[in-house]
Motif scaffolding. Structure first.
Motif, PDB file in Angstrom:
ATOM      1  N   ALA A   1      52.378  25.169  29.555  1.00  0.00           N
ATOM      2  CA  ALA A   1      52.439  24.724  28.162  1.00  0.00           C
ATOM      3  C   ALA A   1      51.776  25.778  27.295  1.00  0.00           C
ATOM      4  N   VAL A   2      52.192  25.843  26.021  1.00  0.00           N
ATOM      5  CA  VAL A   2      51.598  26.799  25.098  1.00  0.00           C
ATOM      6  C   VAL A   2      51.649  26.240  23.684  1.00  0.00           C
ATOM      7  N   THR A   3      50.593  26.482  22.930  1.00  0.00           N
ATOM      8  CA  THR A   3      50.547  26.144  21.512  1.00  0.00           C
ATOM      9  C   THR A   3      49.639  27.160  20.840  1.00  0.00           C
ATOM     10  N   HIS A   4      49.270  26.903  19.603  1.00  0.00           N
ATOM     11  CA  HIS A   4      48.321  27.796  18.947  1.00  0.00           C
ATOM     12  C   HIS A   4      47.482  26.994  17.969  1.00  0.00           C
ATOM     13  N   CYS A   5      46.295  27.541  17.641  1.00  0.00           N
ATOM     14  CA  CYS A   5      45.460  26.934  16.608  1.00  0.00           C
ATOM     15  C   CYS A   5      45.362  27.927  15.459  1.00  0.00           C
ATOM     16  N   ALA A   6      44.251  27.972  14.752  1.00  0.00           N
ATOM     17  CA  ALA A   6      44.161  28.822  13.556  1.00  0.00           C
ATOM     18  C   ALA A   6      44.151  30.304  13.889  1.00  0.00           C
ATOM     19  N   THR A   7      43.593  30.671  15.052  1.00  0.00           N
ATOM     20  CA  THR A   7      43.472  32.094  15.382  1.00  0.00           C
ATOM     21  C   THR A   7      43.860  32.426  16.813  1.00  0.00           C
ATOM     22  N   ARG A   8      44.183  31.414  17.652  1.00  0.00           N
ATOM     23  CA  ARG A   8      44.353  31.669  19.092  1.00  0.00           C
ATOM     24  C   ARG A   8      45.657  31.103  19.647  1.00  0.00           C
ATOM     25  N   MET A   9      46.222  31.826  20.586  1.00  0.00           N
ATOM     26  CA  MET A   9      47.276  31.289  21.445  1.00  0.00           C
ATOM     27  C   MET A   9      46.570  30.504  22.555  1.00  0.00           C
ATOM     28  N   ARG A  10      47.065  29.311  22.839  1.00  0.00           N
ATOM     29  CA  ARG A  10      46.413  28.460  23.839  1.00  0.00           C
ATOM     30  C   ARG A  10      47.416  28.119  24.938  1.00  0.00           C
ATOM     31  N   PHE A  11      47.156  28.648  26.135  1.00  0.00           N
ATOM     32  CA  PHE A  11      48.055  28.479  27.270  1.00  0.00           C
ATOM     33  C   PHE A  11      47.460  27.520  28.295  1.00  0.00           C
ATOM     34  N   VAL A  12      48.329  26.768  28.950  1.00  0.00           N
ATOM     35  CA  VAL A  12      47.994  26.115  30.214  1.00  0.00           C
ATOM     36  C   VAL A  12      48.835  26.828  31.267  1.00  0.00           C
ATOM     37  N   LEU A  13      48.162  27.515  32.196  1.00  0.00           N
ATOM     38  CA  LEU A  13      48.843  28.317  33.198  1.00  0.00           C
ATOM     39  C   LEU A  13      48.889  27.584  34.528  1.00  0.00           C
ATOM     40  N   ASN A  14      50.024  27.678  35.203  1.00  0.00           N
ATOM     41  CA  ASN A  14      50.141  27.048  36.519  1.00  0.00           C
ATOM     42  C   ASN A  14      49.176  27.672  37.506  1.00  0.00           C
ATOM     43  N   ASP A  15      48.999  28.990  37.424  1.00  0.00           N
ATOM     44  CA  ASP A  15      48.051  29.705  38.277  1.00  0.00           C
ATOM     45  C   ASP A  15      47.252  30.663  37.394  1.00  0.00           C
TER      46      ASP A  15
ATOM     47  N   LYS B   1      47.220  35.854  11.917  1.00  0.00           N
ATOM     48  CA  LYS B   1      48.685  35.897  11.995  1.00  0.00           C
ATOM     49  C   LYS B   1      49.202  35.307  13.304  1.00  0.00           C
ATOM     50  N   VAL B   2      48.391  34.437  13.899  1.00  0.00           N
ATOM     51  CA  VAL B   2      48.761  33.869  15.196  1.00  0.00           C
ATOM     52  C   VAL B   2      50.052  33.066  15.117  1.00  0.00           C
ATOM     53  N   ALA B   3      50.324  32.419  13.987  1.00  0.00           N
ATOM     54  CA  ALA B   3      51.556  31.620  13.864  1.00  0.00           C
ATOM     55  C   ALA B   3      52.788  32.510  13.999  1.00  0.00           C
ATOM     56  N   GLU B   4      52.757  33.703  13.368  1.00  0.00           N
ATOM     57  CA  GLU B   4      53.869  34.643  13.486  1.00  0.00           C
ATOM     58  C   GLU B   4      54.004  35.133  14.924  1.00  0.00           C
ATOM     59  N   PHE B   5      52.859  35.433  15.537  1.00  0.00           N
ATOM     60  CA  PHE B   5      52.872  35.895  16.927  1.00  0.00           C
ATOM     61  C   PHE B   5      53.440  34.813  17.838  1.00  0.00           C
ATOM     62  N   PHE B   6      53.014  33.569  17.616  1.00  0.00           N
ATOM     63  CA  PHE B   6      53.475  32.442  18.425  1.00  0.00           C
ATOM     64  C   PHE B   6      54.992  32.273  18.317  1.00  0.00           C
ATOM     65  N   ASN B   7      55.508  32.374  17.096  1.00  0.00           N
ATOM     66  CA  ASN B   7      56.954  32.235  16.912  1.00  0.00           C
ATOM     67  C   ASN B   7      57.711  33.326  17.647  1.00  0.00           C
ATOM     68  N   GLU B   8      57.197  34.540  17.596  1.00  0.00           N
ATOM     69  CA  GLU B   8      57.833  35.652  18.303  1.00  0.00           C
ATOM     70  C   GLU B   8      57.769  35.437  19.808  1.00  0.00           C
ATOM     71  N   PHE B   9      56.622  34.941  20.282  1.00  0.00           N
ATOM     72  CA  PHE B   9      56.427  34.724  21.712  1.00  0.00           C
ATOM     73  C   PHE B   9      57.373  33.645  22.244  1.00  0.00           C
ATOM     74  N   THR B  10      57.470  32.528  21.536  1.00  0.00           N
ATOM     75  CA  THR B  10      58.326  31.439  22.014  1.00  0.00           C
ATOM     76  C   THR B  10      59.802  31.822  21.930  1.00  0.00           C
ATOM     77  N   ALA B  11      60.182  32.579  20.888  1.00  0.00           N
ATOM     78  CA  ALA B  11      61.581  33.013  20.772  1.00  0.00           C
ATOM     79  C   ALA B  11      61.947  33.980  21.890  1.00  0.00           C
ATOM     80  N   LEU B  12      61.012  34.861  22.215  1.00  0.00           N
ATOM     81  CA  LEU B  12      61.260  35.867  23.249  1.00  0.00           C
ATOM     82  C   LEU B  12      61.282  35.250  24.646  1.00  0.00           C
ATOM     83  N   SER B  13      60.342  34.353  24.894  1.00  0.00           N
ATOM     84  CA  SER B  13      60.183  33.800  26.248  1.00  0.00           C
ATOM     85  C   SER B  13      61.114  32.626  26.530  1.00  0.00           C
TER      86      SER B  13
END
Length: 484
Positions: free
Chosen positions: A23-37, A69-81
């Motif tokens: 799972a992945v989301t973001h807050c005001a300044t950070r990308m927040r991942f839950v990684l399987n490993d 600018k984490v929101a812009e980064f998040f959008n790019e990350f989810t679109a790419l992945s």
């Protein structure tokens, strides 16, 4: 708009690829991942990405600091992945699979008390201001401010309206927050909370001085139940709140959906109210009193200096584990039982100490533009009461600033308990924290704050200059011996 495509691609690879992201989301300044490993995440590679300002793991989540600018980064990350972003609650729930039962318990406490903190902070500031108005003697006025000014007397009286609402009616907020966190009917939580502090009941503050014969009761003929309120009580509200939510959850499973709207609220709320006043309230009051008495004894007894030194030194490591969330409940119980808390001032001092260690890093590494993107906001954040960016982004990464901050915090904690520094309530946990300190403790708290600034700053500089807990590269920047 910044182009984050290359950096997002690099991050996806460094976290172990799409298949490693639960799972992945973001807050005001950070990308927040839950990684399987989580072990597959290459932290060194991630921190070498130009857009990334640091990483840390907390509450079962792998967090990558990107900035505003984490929101812009998040959008790019989810679109790419091709990974669909989840809500913060979804990511929190997924992150719990990476946590042990103690971490889950602390996460639950955090989720209960975090929504209440803004109100509690405001309440602390109000109490501090009222304390100045009605308790501080001014020679130039011949007494207190309220004694010499009708205007300020009226302000003082008016401010008790929100002050009382925040602290005396705290159980309403606690029970509401529990129902919100557990996903049950929030209005039932509000109603249950109100039944704990209703004006029909004898106020909890008046109960100890009231003769048993004068305590009002509900008379059921075969038995009587005392009508005592639980104003400002934490444990009774928590016990009642969890009983309500688990009753509702169970009833929704056993009652047919066609009639659930009528009977689930009825059979959840009424038994919860009865149990709260008959069983859970008295038990919770006793437990809360035991906890606050033991902690207060440690804070004010013969070895209070040792308690302060240990707590002051270890509070920051508690933040890393999440165990620090227990302090909110203890602070509130101390306030209810003793009219103030000796614990919270040390928390504010610990935050200041962490910020001061980062300030030393800013001084030592001036000119390192990439690091300053993390260190300068982190120091400001610490001085305003939020330490995670400083600890995870700088201090723990280099180790020796963290040790320096712990040392300064320990000495400041020793001063705090030795001189019985007391806060009216939880406040802004950094430099503005002095506004929540009782007037008789202002001078010593100021001295303790000075210690929390000077000692960590000085030790951090000395540690780096003398290579203590550090090794050096050719660029003369420290690398932690314990690894990053």
């Amino acid at each position: 708009m910044a182009d984050f495509k290359q950096d997002a691609q690099a991050l996806l690879k460094a976290v172990g690829g799409k298949e490693n992201v639960s799972a992945v989301t973001h807050c005001a300044t950070r990308m927040r991942f839950v990684l399987n490993d989580p072990s597959k995440a290459d932290k060194d590679a991630i921190e070498d990405i130009p857009s990334v300002k640091g990483t840390f793991t907390q509450a079962g989540q792998f967090q990558v600091i990107v900035g505003n600018k984490v929101a812009e980064f998040f959008n790019e990350f989810t679109a790419l992945s091709g990974i669909e972003g989840g809500s913060k609650d979804d990511v929190k729930s997924a992150g719990k699979k990476n946590m042990n039962w103690i971490q889950r318990l602390m996460a639950t406490l955090a989720e209960i008390f975090t929504p209440l903190i803004p109100a509690i902070v405001v309440g602390g500031l109000i109490l501090g201001f009222r304390n100045v108005l009605e308790a501080v003697q001014f020679d130039s006025l011949g007494g207190t401010i309220v004694e010499s000014s009708q205007f300020w007397s009226g302000v003082n009286a008016f401010l008790w309206l929100p002050g009382e609402a925040i602290f005396h009616f705290l159980p309403v907020g606690i029970v509401w927050s529990i129902t919100k966190k557990m996903g049950t009917t929030q209005i039932l939580g509000i109603v249950l909370g109100i039944t704990l502090v209703s004006p029909q009941l004898l106020n909890a503050y008046a109960a100890p001085g009231t003769a048993a014969a004068d305590i009002p009761v509900w008379d059921f003929g075969f038995a009587q139940l005392q009508m005592i309120g639980y104003q400002a009580q934490v444990i009774p509200a928590m016990l009642a709140g969890f009983l309500l939510v688990y009753l509702e959850i169970w009833l929704r499973k056993v009652i047919p959906e066609a009639i659930s709207m009528i009977f689930v609220p009825l059979f959840a709320l009424v038994p919860a109210v009865l149990a709260a006043h008959l069983i859970l309230g008295p038990i919770g009051w006793i437990i809360g009193s035991w906890i606050s008495t033991v902690v207060y004894a440690g804070l004010t007894g013969s070895f209070s200096w040792l308690f302060g030194f240990i707590f002051g030194g270890l509070y920051a490591p508690l933040v890393i584990t999440g165990l620090h969330h227990m302090s909110n409940a203890i602070d509130l119980q101390l306030i209810a039982d003793f009219g103030g808390t000796n614990l919270w001032p040390m928390i504010a001092l610990s935050n200041i100490a962490q910020g001061s260690a980062v300030l030393a890093i800013i001084y030592l590494h001036r000119g390192n533009k990439k690091e300053e993107q993390i260190s300068i906001p982190a120091a400001i954040s610490c001085y305003l009461g939020v330490t995670e960016p400083a600890m995870f982004g700088i201090n723990i990464k280099y180790v020796y600033p963290f040790v320096a901050a712990m040392t300064g915090s320990a000495i400041a904690g020793l001063i705090s308990t030795t001189f019985n520094i007391t806060a009216n309530s939880i406040g802004v946990g950094g430099l503005p924290g002095i506004l929540s300190i009782q007037d008789g403790s202002w001078l010593m708290f100021s001295i303790a704050m000075l210690v929390a600034i000077v000692v960590p700053f000085t030790l951090t500089v000395v540690f780096e200059k003398r290579g203590i807990l550090t090794e050096y590269k050719n660029d003369n920047l420290p690398i932690p011996k314990l690894g990053s």
